[in-house]
Design an enzyme around this catalytic site. Structure first.
Site, PDB file in Angstrom:
ATOM      1  N   LYS A  29      65.200  51.475  55.105  1.00 47.34           N
ATOM      2  CA  LYS A  29      64.749  51.270  56.158  1.00 47.34           C
ATOM      3  C   LYS A  29      65.703  51.407  57.353  1.00 47.34           C
ATOM      4  CE  LYS A  29      61.071  48.596  56.344  1.00 47.34           C
ATOM      5  NZ  LYS A  29      60.576  47.264  55.681  1.00 47.34           N
ATOM      6  N   ARG A  98      62.650  42.380  58.882  1.00 43.00           N
ATOM      7  CA  ARG A  98      62.395  43.506  58.061  1.00 43.00           C
ATOM      8  C   ARG A  98      62.896  43.610  56.437  1.00 43.00           C
ATOM      9  NH1 ARG A  98      60.890  48.404  60.824  1.00 43.00           N
ATOM     10  NH2 ARG A  98      59.474  48.580  59.315  1.00 43.00           N
ATOM     11  N   GLY A 107      55.427  46.476  48.561  1.00 41.83           N
ATOM     12  CA  GLY A 107      54.867  44.685  49.308  1.00 41.83           C
ATOM     13  C   GLY A 107      55.878  43.665  48.281  1.00 41.83           C
ATOM     14  N   MET A 109      58.836  42.890  48.612  1.00 43.37           N
ATOM     15  CA  MET A 109      60.081  42.271  49.216  1.00 43.37           C
ATOM     16  C   MET A 109      58.880  41.347  51.563  1.00 43.37           C
ATOM     17  SD  MET A 109      63.694  42.531  48.085  1.00 43.37           S
ATOM     18  CE  MET A 109      63.325  44.593  49.236  1.00 43.37           C
ATOM     19  N   ARG A 343      61.131  58.104  55.874  1.00 40.73           N
ATOM     20  CA  ARG A 343      61.438  58.003  54.637  1.00 40.73           C
ATOM     21  C   ARG A 343      60.646  59.134  53.889  1.00 40.73           C
ATOM     22  NH1 ARG A 343      58.331  53.103  51.745  1.00 40.73           N
ATOM     23  NH2 ARG A 343      57.077  53.675  51.992  1.00 40.73           N
ATOM     24  N   HIS A 459      54.875  46.661  25.124  1.00 45.41           N
ATOM     25  CA  HIS A 459      54.248  47.471  23.711  1.00 45.41           C
ATOM     26  C   HIS A 459      53.693  48.346  23.288  1.00 45.41           C
ATOM     27  CE1 HIS A 459      52.711  47.962  19.979  1.00 45.41           C
ATOM     28  NE2 HIS A 459      53.213  47.820  18.970  1.00 45.41           N
ATOM     29  N   ARG A 582      58.875  75.397  10.316  1.00 49.77           N
ATOM     30  CA  ARG A 582      58.807  74.257   9.374  1.00 49.77           C
ATOM     31  C   ARG A 582      58.163  74.287   7.923  1.00 49.77           C
ATOM     32  NH1 ARG A 582      58.155  70.701  13.746  1.00 49.77           N
ATOM     33  NH2 ARG A 582      59.451  69.174  14.286  1.00 49.77           N
ATOM     34  N   ARG A 637      63.659  77.392   9.045  1.00 49.95           N
ATOM     35  CA  ARG A 637      64.835  75.899   7.471  1.00 49.95           C
ATOM     36  C   ARG A 637      64.069  75.965   7.044  1.00 49.95           C
ATOM     37  NH1 ARG A 637      63.737  69.616  10.200  1.00 49.95           N
ATOM     38  NH2 ARG A 637      61.238  70.526   9.018  1.00 49.95           N
ATOM     39  N   GLU A 767      72.391  66.944  11.794  1.00 52.82           N
ATOM     40  CA  GLU A 767      71.948  65.809  11.674  1.00 52.82           C
ATOM     41  C   GLU A 767      71.720  64.741  10.777  1.00 52.82           C
ATOM     42  OE1 GLU A 767      67.888  66.980  10.378  1.00 52.82           O
ATOM     43  OE2 GLU A 767      68.327  68.046   9.071  1.00 52.82           O
ATOM     44  N   SER A 786      72.539  74.218  14.653  1.00 51.42           N
ATOM     45  CA  SER A 786      71.223  73.526  15.126  1.00 51.42           C
ATOM     46  C   SER A 786      71.450  71.446  15.162  1.00 51.42           C
ATOM     47  CB  SER A 786      70.117  74.507  14.663  1.00 51.42           C
ATOM     48  OG  SER A 786      68.597  73.506  14.966  1.00 51.42           O
ATOM     49  N   GLY A 788      69.890  68.583  15.217  1.00 48.25           N
ATOM     50  CA  GLY A 788      68.208  68.092  14.624  1.00 48.25           C
ATOM     51  C   GLY A 788      68.247  66.186  15.137  1.00 48.25           C
ATOM     52  N   THR A 789      68.307  66.653  16.072  1.00 51.81           N
ATOM     53  CA  THR A 789      68.686  65.106  17.024  1.00 51.81           C
ATOM     54  C   THR A 789      67.694  64.414  17.056  1.00 51.81           C
ATOM     55  OG1 THR A 789      67.358  65.954  18.858  1.00 51.81           O
ATOM     56  CG2 THR A 789      69.569  66.178  19.329  1.00 51.81           C
ATOM     57  N   ASN A 790      66.726  64.844  15.918  1.00 52.11           N
ATOM     58  CA  ASN A 790      65.831  63.466  15.438  1.00 52.11           C
ATOM     59  C   ASN A 790      66.139  62.490  14.266  1.00 52.11           C
ATOM     60  OD1 ASN A 790      63.615  63.775  17.622  1.00 52.11           O
ATOM     61  ND2 ASN A 790      62.410  64.796  15.853  1.00 52.11           N
ATOM     62  N   ASP A 791      66.935  62.978  13.552  1.00 56.44           N
ATOM     63  CA  ASP A 791      67.450  62.505  12.054  1.00 56.44           C
ATOM     64  C   ASP A 791      69.188  62.061  12.534  1.00 56.44           C
ATOM     65  OD1 ASP A 791      66.141  62.364   9.883  1.00 56.44           O
ATOM     66  OD2 ASP A 791      66.011  64.085   9.872  1.00 56.44           O
ATOM     67  N   CYS A 854      66.674  71.552  17.958  1.00 57.13           N
ATOM     68  CA  CYS A 854      65.369  71.577  17.617  1.00 57.13           C
ATOM     69  C   CYS A 854      64.845  70.108  18.281  1.00 57.13           C
ATOM     70  CB  CYS A 854      65.211  72.524  16.293  1.00 57.13           C
ATOM     71  SG  CYS A 854      66.618  71.328  14.639  1.00 57.13           S
ATOM     72  N   TYR A 874      71.196  77.572  23.750  1.00 59.50           N
ATOM     73  CA  TYR A 874      69.691  77.309  23.059  1.00 59.50           C
ATOM     74  C   TYR A 874      68.854  75.654  22.643  1.00 59.50           C
ATOM     75  CZ  TYR A 874      68.756  77.875  18.473  1.00 59.50           C
ATOM     76  OH  TYR A 874      69.162  77.483  17.048  1.00 59.50           O
TER      77      TYR A 874
HETATM   78  P1  ADP Z   1      56.925  46.937  55.082  1.00 59.50           P
HETATM   79  O1  ADP Z   1      58.227  46.907  53.915  1.00 59.50           O
HETATM   80  O2  ADP Z   1      56.494  46.649  53.639  1.00 59.50           O
HETATM   81  O3  ADP Z   1      55.860  48.181  55.149  1.00 59.50           O
HETATM   82  P2  ADP Z   1      57.760  46.466  57.560  1.00 59.50           P
HETATM   83  O4  ADP Z   1      59.140  45.481  57.825  1.00 59.50           O
HETATM   84  O5  ADP Z   1      57.561  48.121  57.134  1.00 59.50           O
HETATM   85  O6  ADP Z   1      57.420  46.208  55.582  1.00 59.50           O
HETATM   86  O7  ADP Z   1      56.943  45.302  57.966  1.00 59.50           O
HETATM   87  C1  ADP Z   1      55.992  45.441  58.188  1.00 59.50           C
HETATM   88  C2  ADP Z   1      54.909  45.305  58.970  1.00 59.50           C
HETATM   89  O8  ADP Z   1      55.812  45.167  60.654  1.00 59.50           O
HETATM   90  C3  ADP Z   1      54.942  46.977  59.368  1.00 59.50           C
HETATM   91  O9  ADP Z   1      53.487  47.513  59.632  1.00 59.50           O
HETATM   92  C4  ADP Z   1      55.670  47.414  60.887  1.00 59.50           C
HETATM   93  O10 ADP Z   1      55.778  48.783  61.501  1.00 59.50           O
HETATM   94  C5  ADP Z   1      55.319  45.921  61.247  1.00 59.50           C
HETATM   95  N1  ADP Z   1      56.560  45.969  62.152  1.00 59.50           N
HETATM   96  C6  ADP Z   1      58.078  45.373  62.333  1.00 59.50           C
HETATM   97  N2  ADP Z   1      58.574  45.572  63.218  1.00 59.50           N
HETATM   98  C7  ADP Z   1      58.442  45.185  63.596  1.00 59.50           C
HETATM   99  C8  ADP Z   1      58.688  45.126  65.010  1.00 59.50           C
HETATM  100  N3  ADP Z   1      60.052  45.677  65.418  1.00 59.50           N
HETATM  101  N4  ADP Z   1      57.624  45.581  65.858  1.00 59.50           N
HETATM  102  C9  ADP Z   1      56.217  46.205  65.378  1.00 59.50           C
HETATM  103  N5  ADP Z   1      55.779  46.049  64.394  1.00 59.50           N
HETATM  104  C10 ADP Z   1      56.169  46.147  63.243  1.00 59.50           C
HETATM  105 MG    MG Z   2      66.063  66.521  10.050  1.00 62.65          MG
HETATM  106 MG    MG Z   3      57.090  49.138  56.433  1.00 59.84          MG
END
Ligand code: ADP
Ligand code: MG
Ligand code: MG
Length: 902
Positions: A29, A98, A107, A109, A343, A459, A582, A637, A767, A786, A788-791, A854, A874
């Site tokens: 960010k 942030r 979501g 942190m 991003r 599991h 085989r 084989r 192998e 060749s 035989g990476t399983n064995d 193989c 190959y």
């Molecule tokens: P996340 O990584 O969970 O998206 P953000 O740090 O982007 O968290 O922030 C959560 C929300 O708050 C986002 O919708 C972002 O656009 C808004 N936000 C963050 N900083 C500001 C700011 N300086 N002014 C207005 N809105 C903000």
């Molecule tokens: Mg074998």
């Molecule tokens: Mg965000």
């Protein structure tokens, strides 16, 4: 720029100091906020505290020396720039705090908005906003709520509950109906909740708010859910998060303000166009929180044309700059657009291919880059049949797509019931809270597996992937009650025998049977869709990228195939030969009886008779395969598994004999079989009488096979075809074994081939670890190796595949002893080292020695890259993985070449 740091280590970067390549230090960010700032886009000013500061804090439990001073310096610079002071009672600067790690952890942190508000500055904010009391108190209540929850661990429900109470007192569901007085009252209620849980008043000092919020973001790196998420996504635990301090802009200032999220293309299909949601008069999280209904972004054009146009041009600019699909967060404050995040956006497998193709067309990237942007895992996903979801089906739960595919069947809750119903020919879905090794039989019998707990390394997930079985894990909306034989989800009850459908790619769970449709990508590979003339953007993109991969790759791709039909299919998928045929599969079915005679033979004559009867059958098999491969190399084989695998199991025989005796029937044959099975019983069959050892102790067995191969090749050639057989001896550990087999084989080949012009290569599998370590000697007697990476994995680690995957791999993965099953992806450090040694020493002894692989590693993306690096000729894999291996071999080639020639 604020430059006079006192401490020499720099922990704080102004947005103008960073750029997009500093993700390690500034988090994704922060790095992208800096990049946008430098592009001249409207980003609210701010600064980023580095991941190094976070690491130092987490290591010592306190802020590193110099950090507080650097924050102060940057804060003052920000205040000067904005002409406001943090928390000033008359005209406050407010900031958001942030989180933002190197890898996006959605979501996981924390973020705190409106830092700097207190009982005084809330009044100043209202005045500055044109006597907008409602807005100011709304912002303040949000601060207390977010700060309380994330910084001081006040249970979030209490705030939500208080908000609901005010709303219902007002008789509304909409937060916009609350006026300034309601919100002022809510602030009082929030402060009481805060004091009750923390034993102190809500902090009024702006700088204290800021410091506590920063610390809380540092600490959120180690919150339980973040730790779990990282483990699941294999994100290293020691990276830490950066902290961004950003000047607040307000989307909640009235109807001419708002906030939204957008993608520059459709992340689902890759289609060009603008995809997003907008919410007027709202702040931050409101868009995703779903508290009010958002409108499609296109609506913004009507609401605020100039902001909309500016947004579109910024999005175009970002795409051009990042040369990829971007996702963004923005806010409009009284008609002024602000960019809050961007991003390179996540996308589906289909979108990845389509977008990569489009970007080439648009001239933003070249074909090497397009190849680099997709991967074999995505291609594999696109080759599974998919649910046809055009009508009424809506998912009732979403878990983790733990093992891809689409499966429908009757719900069962126990392994035993799964086995029972499957035996009656039913498709079943095994539903458990979580699975354990006792469920193995049920998992094998089931079409798919659904659990309510556990992640990608549980599991259920690990075992299902190993078996190639569809699995959704951790669908925690479903409540499983095994004793009652039912589960509940979304208010509905599903009993044993009811039908459900699960999508192991998306993690979605549907009630009833969802129709399945074949993959168009497979249809393309099979030749039933012509990419040049079809109006299907996905098929066109796959075709284009595969063609490029084929042009670039250095590794050839062969297939493992035992029948003409498999060979034909693999050729359509692009196989350039057979790397593993085989022969033992040719000993099954009605030929079993001949094999029994061979095993039971007491005299040489009986044995030779059985072998003579097998010879024409084997010859016919080989002829078919050679014809199908039409001059491409075919590695055959010689028989590998222990012979008792061809006999009935001991228990069954013992019962048969006892029953027959009881009835007074003639049991001579059964008794002989039983005696043979007893005699041949092995404690560790994988380490017993198999492979080359069989050839050395059972006279005539290998000779028969060699003869069948040579005769088949000659027959094909005499009929005007081309055959390129390669005879492969399994399980060799010492050159003397190979020399013995070779001497006999050469004699037979010479005799059969005569002047037909057929050439037969003789090589060996590598192998057994000893073979890898004595590869220089073995190469003297082998024209090819060749791996035989399983064995090799099995014997390198000293565990048997059949026993361990269900028994303890899930635990090893959980503990991080390995990040992925070494049967799934080659263990580069250990088993891979054996491969390297054998490749180097083998080629040193015999230049031009042909090297291949193989076994399923040949179709595993990461392993293919490794084999490319080691310089093999190959890889060979199952027909279905051939396209994946082609793609990854191409990627490996452009990636290594790219980094070499720079
Ligand atoms: P996340 O990584 O969970 O998206 P953000 O740090 O982007 O968290 O922030 C959560 C929300 O708050 C986002 O919708 C972002 O656009 C808004 N936000 C963050 N900083 C500001 C700011 N300086 N002014 C207005 N809105 C903000
Ligand atoms: Mg074998
Ligand atoms: Mg965000």
């Amino acid at each position: 720029m604020a430059a006079q740091e006192t401490d020499d280590h720099k922990y704080v970067y102004d947005f103008s100091e960073g750029n997009k390549d500093l993700k390690d230090l500034l988090g994704g960010k922060g790095a992208n906020l800096a990049e946008m700032t430098n592009l001249g886009l409207p980003v609210p000013p701010g600064f980023t505290i580095t991941t190094e500061a976070c690491q130092a804090y987490l290591a010592t439990g306190r802020e590193p020396d110099g950090l507080a001073g650097q924050i102060e310096t940057h804060l003052q610079a920000l205040e000067r720039e904005m002409g406001k002071r943090l928390g000033d009672p008359h005209d406050p600067l407010l900031v958001s705090v942030r989180s933002g790690a190197k890898f996006s952890m959605p979501g996981m942190m924390e973020t705190v908005l409106n830092v700097g508000l207190n009982d005084q500055s809330v009044v100043g904010l209202a005045a500055q906003a044109g006597q907008n009391d409602r807005f100011a108190w709304d912002s303040y209540r949000r601060l207390i709520q977010m700060f309380g929850k994330t910084v001081c661990e006040v249970p979030g429900e209490e705030f939500e509950h208080a908000l609901d109470e005010v709303k219902s007192a007002k008789g509304t569901h909409n937060d916009l109906d609350l006026d300034a007085d309601d919100l002022r009252g809510l602030v009082d209620a929030y402060k009481k909740i805060f004091a009750k849980h923390t034993g102190r008043e809500f902090p009024q000092q702006p700088r204290e708010q800021l410091d506590l919020a920063i610390r809380a973001v540092f600490e959120s790196w180690n919150a339980e859910r973040a730790v779990l998420y990282r483990r699941q996504e294999r994100i290293p635990a020691d990276l830490g998060t950066a902290v961004n301090v950003v000047t607040m802009v307000f989307g909640n200032l009235g109807p001419d303000s708002g906030t939204g999220v957008a993608f520059t293309r459709d992340p689902g299909s890759g289609a060009q166009g603008i995809y997003g949601d907008y919410l007027a008069n709202a702040q931050g999280e409101d868009v995703v929180a779903g508290i009010r209904n958002t409108v499609p972004l296109q609506e913004l054009e009507r609401l605020d044309k100039s902001s909309y146009d500016e947004l579109l041009s910024i999005m175009a600019r970002l795409e051009e700059h990042y040369r990829d699909l971007c996702d963004i967060e923005f806010t409009i404050e009284r008609g002024k657009l602000w960019m809050l995040q961007t991003r390179v956006g996540k996308r589906t497998a289909a979108a990845a291919f389509v977008i990569a193709g489009q970007l080439v067309d648009e001239g933003l990237i070249d074909e090497d880059e397009a190849l680099h942007r997709v991967n074999g895992a995505q291609l594999a996903q696109l080759m599974f049949p998919r649910f046809q979801l055009d009508h009424e089906f809506e998912a009732v739960a979403t878990g983790i797509g733990a093992s891809p595919g689409a499966a429908s069947g009757k719900v069962v809750f126990t392994s035993a019931r799964a086995v029972e119903l499957a035996a009656e020919g039913e498709s079943v879905i095994l539903v458990r809270r979580e699975t354990n090794p006792d469920d193995l039989n049920g998992m094998i019998a089931a079409k798919g597996i659904l659990t309510s707990r556990g992640g990608k390394t549980s599991h259920a997930a690990v075992v299902a992937r190993g078996m190639g079985k569809t699995c959704v894990s951790g669908a925690d909306e479903i409540d499983v009650n095994v004793p009652a034989k039912r589960f509940t989800v979304a208010g509905q009850t599903v009993d044993e025998g009811d039908v459900v459908s699960i999508d192991g790619t998306t993690g979605k769970v549907y009630l009833g049977e969802v129709p399945v449709m074949p993959s168009e990508v497979v249809q393309y590979f099979e030749g039933s869709i012509d990419a040049e003339h079809v109006d299907n953007p996905l098929v066109r993109a796959v075709h284009r990228i595969m063609t490029h991969a084929d042009g670039k790759r250095r590794l050839a791709v062969r297939t493992n195939a035992d029948t003409g039909a498999d060979a034909a299919r693999a050729r359509r998928f692009g196989a350039e030969g057979i790397g593993l045929c085989r022969t033992e599969h040719m000993f099954l079915g009605d030929r079993r009886e001949l094999v029994e005679r061979l095993i039971l033979a007491r005299a040489a004559a009986e044995r030779d008779e059985a072998l003579a009867a097998l010879l024409p059958l084997q010859r016919a098999d080989f002829e078919e395969i050679f014809r199908e491969m039409d001059g491409l190399p075919v590695t055959v084989r010689l028989i590998d598994p222990p012979l008792h695998e061809f006999l009935p199991p001991l228990e069954q025989l013992a019962v048969n004999v006892a029953v027959a005796q009881e009835r007074g029937e003639d049991v001579a044959k059964e008794e002989a079989l039983l005696a043979a099975v007893r005699r041949m019983h092995e404690e560790n069959p994988m380490l017993g009488l198999r492979g080359v050892r069989l050839g050395l102790v059972i006279p005539g067995l290998f000779a028969m096979q060699v003869r069948a191969i040579a005769e088949a090749a000659v027959a094909v050639v005499r009929a005007g075809g081309v055959a390129r057989p390669e005879i492969m001896v399994p399980l060799v550990g010492a050159v003397q074994e190979l020399e013995t087999v070779r001497a006999e084989a050469e004699r037979i080949i010479a005799e059969v081939v005569g002047d037909s012009g057929v050439e037969v290569l003789i090589g060996t599998m590598i192998e057994v670890p000893r073979a890898a370590l004595t590869a220089g000697q073995i190469a003297e007697a082998a024209e090819f190796f060749s791996f035989g990476t399983n064995d090799l994995t099995q014997m390198g680690w000293g565990f048997s595949r059949d026993d361990v995957e269900g028994a303890f791999f899930w635990r090893y993965l959980e503990l991080g002893i390995f990040g992925i099953s070494p049967f799934e992806s080659i263990d580069r450090d250990g088993v891979g080292r054996l491969v390297r040694i054998a490749a180097e020493e083998g080629r040193a002894a015999r230049p031009g020695l042909k090297l291949g692989v193989c076994g399923e590693h040949g179709g595993d993306p990461d392993s293919v890259h490794f084999f490319h690096e080691v310089g093999l000729d190959y890889v060979s894999c199952s027909p279905f993985r051939v396209p994946v291996a082609r793609l990854e071999a191409g990627r490996a080639a452009v990636e290594t070449d790219g980094s070499d020639s720079r």
